[in-house]
Design an enzyme around this catalytic site. Structure first.
Site, PDB file in Angstrom:
ATOM      1  N   HIS A  42       0.817  -1.206   0.000  1.00 54.43           N
ATOM      2  CA  HIS A  42       0.000   0.000   0.000  1.00 54.43           C
ATOM      3  C   HIS A  42       0.856   1.262   0.000  1.00 54.43           C
ATOM      4  CE1 HIS A  42      -3.891   1.938   0.545  1.00 54.43           C
ATOM      5  NE2 HIS A  42      -3.341   2.729   1.454  1.00 54.43           N
ATOM      6  N   HIS A  88     -10.181   2.790  -0.774  1.00 55.31           N
ATOM      7  CA  HIS A  88     -10.362   2.356   0.611  1.00 55.31           C
ATOM      8  C   HIS A  88     -11.214   1.084   0.576  1.00 55.31           C
ATOM      9  CE1 HIS A  88     -10.041   4.076   4.905  1.00 55.31           C
ATOM     10  NE2 HIS A  88      -8.841   3.959   4.374  1.00 55.31           N
TER      11      HIS A  88
END
Length: 731
Positions: A42, A88
């Site tokens: 990420h 998200h």
């Protein structure tokens, strides 16, 4: 360090060996946690970085490309647009309300940390099959309602309009939904702030909300696949407070009017770790931080927790020495914490202290700027050989009447008022086009009289059928939406959602998608200025369809010349622009009627695509057009039906296609336009080499296209209300 602890931090054997070389010793737990977060997929982009190199990122109008919190382009008369899209996904599947809400909060901070007031939100949502009464469908309805409510709550409380977006559905998202948030802000082009920490002795100031234990391990969790063990990781989902973020934004914008600071960075994924290391890494500096001075909202917090917490509504500032009290006064006025927690050094190291004891010491450059770059194996997806020769002719013929009714009721086509009615689209009074009215979202720039248009697009089915062409199509289609509003497409941001990169076929899909984006951006002259990669979107070995979501941002010199996407009046000539060639690969027609996602896509003709944009933009400037809309999902028939339903005006159309089913085909580079002066328009179309055929006129209370004849009131009732009924069936 024991192997179980190393494994729990998702650190590979090779990475641990690298850590030992960097430190010259064993790491302690705090240091291991920092490496784990910064080298997570990420944060480090270690699987994707290889393929992101080579994206077109420059143009005369690009002020800031990838590498900062958000991209920046010149939108004329001394103003700049700052924008980015983020994912998200995992948090929203675990806890849809807070996951989606904090996704919005994070992207807002990325934009206003650059010095821009956020003026528009959009979102790209992908859910699984929510139809039926089984457990999966019920949970998907829960995810839809929770995600939409979270997005609406955060954006509405912040006073930022949500002006558009897209929602689609497929079984591939049953175990892993996608929630992508986009935000755009405006500022003066010479008043942009960057994330840097430089000047030995300059103070590092923590501002915003206090730090808690929420979000711990979020970046690492987002870099892993879902399985039975980690589907209940609620502690890794942050809890948002939009009212605190509103105060933070106003305080930051007030701060930006001063000359008190050197740089500023949002505390996003990996919290204080990523913000501090990235600011220092970009500047070649060192930092000394006293973690016991971090404002805390829970007792007994440890240095490990303080560095890795992803609590929301926080920023890190590198200030000019001597201005600490003035900065503190601004944030205290908004009832926000502002504490000096460290200072810039020349050591090139991150020195972490806990009550004056050194508890962590890490060289900054190897961690922040030299994270692992993986060269994962790739292999062309085997399924492509099985599906490439499949065509609509392999299936039993369905009448156009039956096909129209089924496609109109498909959730992809149905109006999503259930979603956008929960969003305030008019706050700030700049919104020119409301959500639901098709095409690009558009806002006015009051200070200049110009308009900024934003087009969002991606077809996961087309990307499954051909990852390269599907990604190129998303770039082209997002730009087409902008052009159909009369604005000139200028640049894109992306959110590249793919499955498990450890699967060679997924890595191949990703590599192909990147090549498609590079090619399309280069040929259409719409560079990439920001973006996000989201991998490991898979559950129990099942990956989502490749979904490279794209937002194109463009400018119309005259906000009064925004071109609507729906019918505006009676007796307007309707023209079909572009070539129709029977494109059914990955189409809604094949999926809805035969439950098949297959076929072989034709290449994108970039010259024709750009010619279509330029034709509509010039025709709009010359006041020749009344409306324009890109043709996409469901083809000409569904595009016209949606335009009729949203306008409340019927249409009578006839298309002379080679095959009657082609009213549902999804050929690229096409549009529907309403023409005021037909002679002038035909002459202009000839100049640009765009095929333009008159197919009908607007008017009446009927909707007709070839052999499909419907009462407008009847299809309006289905189009406008059916989606809400389907989502709320459990209520």
């Amino acid at each position: 360090m024991d192997k179980a602890t190393i494994k729990a931090h998702k650190i590979s054997d090779g990475e641990y060996e690298n850590i030992l070389k960097i430190l010259g010793r064993e790491p302690n737990l705090l240091e291991l946690g920092v490496f784990s977060a910064m080298w997570s997929e990420h944060c480090s982009y270690k699987s994707s970085k290889k393929y992101l190199n080579g994206f077109p990122t420059k143009a005369p109008w690009v002020i800031q490309g990838p590498g900062e919190n958000a991209g920046v382009i010149d939108v004329g008369d001394g103003y700049a647009a700052v924008f980015k899209m983020e994912s998200h996904n995992h948090p929203s599947f675990i806890e849809p309300y807070q996951g989606a809400a904090t996704g919005v909060g994070g992207i807002l901070r990325d934009v206003f940390t650059m010095g821009a007031r956020v003026v528009a939100n959009m979102n790209s949502l992908r859910f699984g099959n929510f139809l039926g009464s089984d457990k999966v469908a019920r949970y998907q309805r829960h995810l839809i309602k929770g995600s939409v409510a979270g997005i609406g709550h955060y954006g509405n409380c912040m006073g930022i309009p949500t002006i558009g977006g897209e929602v689609s559905f497929d079984e591939s998202f049953n175990g892993n939904i996608l929630v992508n948030a986009f935000a755009l802000g405006l500022c003066k082009s010479d008043e942009i702030f960057y994330a840097k920490a430089e000047g030995v002795g300059n103070p590092v100031i923590y501002v915003g909300s206090k730090t808690g234990r929420d979000g711990l391990g979020g970046a690492v969790m987002a870099s892993d696949s879902f399985n039975d063990e980690n589907k209940s990781l609620r502690p890794t989902v942050q809890v948002g407070d939009p009212f605190a973020e509103k105060l933070l934004m106003e305080a930051c914008l007030e701060l930006f009017k001063t000359d008190y600071i050197i740089g500023i960075q949002d505390m996003g994924a990996a919290g204080l770790t990523s913000s501090s290391f990235e600011m220092a890494g970009r500047s070649g500096s060192g930092l000394k931080m006293h973690l016991d001075k971090v404002p805390m909202r829970e007792e007994g917090m440890t240095p490990y927790e303080l560095m890795l917490s992803e609590s929301q509504e926080r920023m890190l500032i590198c200030a000019k020495k001597g201005y600490e009290e003035k900065i503190r006064a601004i944030f205290n006025k908004y009832d926000l914490d502002a504490e000096v927690i460290g200072e810039v050094t020349s050591s090139g190291k991150m020195e972490l202290y806990w009550h004056n004891e050194l508890v962590g010491e890490i060289p900054i450059e190897p961690l922040s700027e030299a994270a692992p770059v993986l060269d994962r194996p790739t292999a062309k997806a085997k399924y492509l050989d099985e599906i490439k020769n499949v065509t609509i002719n392999d299936y039993k013929a369905v009448s156009n009447d039956e096909a129209f009714d089924k496609l109109l009721r498909d959730p992809h086509v149905l109006n999503k008022s259930f979603v956008y009615d929960q969003y305030d689209a008019n706050i700030q009074t700049n919104t020119i086009k409301q959500p639901g009215f098709l095409g690009a979202g558009v806002i006015r720039v009051k200070e200049t009289g110009r308009a900024v248009a934003m087009g969002m697009e991606c077809s996961p089915r087309h990307n499954y059928v051909n990852p390269k062409i599907g990604a190129a199509m998303a770039v082209a289609a997002s730009g087409r939406k902008v052009a159909m509003s009369g604005a000139v497409p200028l640049a894109i941001t992306d959110c590249l959602n793919y499955g498990n990169p450890e699967n060679p076929e997924v890595m191949w899909q990703f590599a192909q998608g990147c090549e498609g984006i590079k090619e399309a951006c280069r040929e259409l002259n719409t560079p990439v200025v920001s973006g996000n990669v989201s991998l490991y979107n898979d559950t129990d070995g099942v990956s989502v369809y490749p979904t490279p979501a794209i937002v194109n941002v463009g400018v119309n010199e005259d906000a009064n010349k925004n071109l609507p996407s729906i019918f505006k009046g009676e007796n307007t000539a309707i023209y079909l622009l572009g070539e129709t060639s029977g494109e059914f690969a990955g189409s809604l027609y094949m999926k809805t009627l035969f439950n098949v996602v297959a076929g072989e896509l034709k290449d994108v003709d970039y010259k024709q695509e750009r010619a279509l944009w330029d034709l509509v933009i010039e025709a709009n400037k010359n006041d020749i057009l009344e409306f324009a809309n890109s043709i996409g999902t469901g083809g000409v028939a569904m595009t016209l039906a949606k335009m009729a339903c949203m306008s409340g005006i019927g249409a009578t159309c006839s298309c002379d296609f080679e095959d009657k089913r082609w009213v549902f085909d999804e050929s690229f580079s096409r549009a529907i336009v309403g023409v005021k002066d037909e002679d002038k328009f035909k002459s202009l179309a000839q100049k640009y080499g765009v095929k333009a055929v008159k197919i009908g006129v607007t008017g009446s209370n009927k909707f007709e296209i070839n052999d499909i004849k419907r009462d407008l009131k009847q299809i309006k009732e289905i189009y406008l209300n059916e989606f809400t009924r389907l989502v709320k069936q459990d209520d």
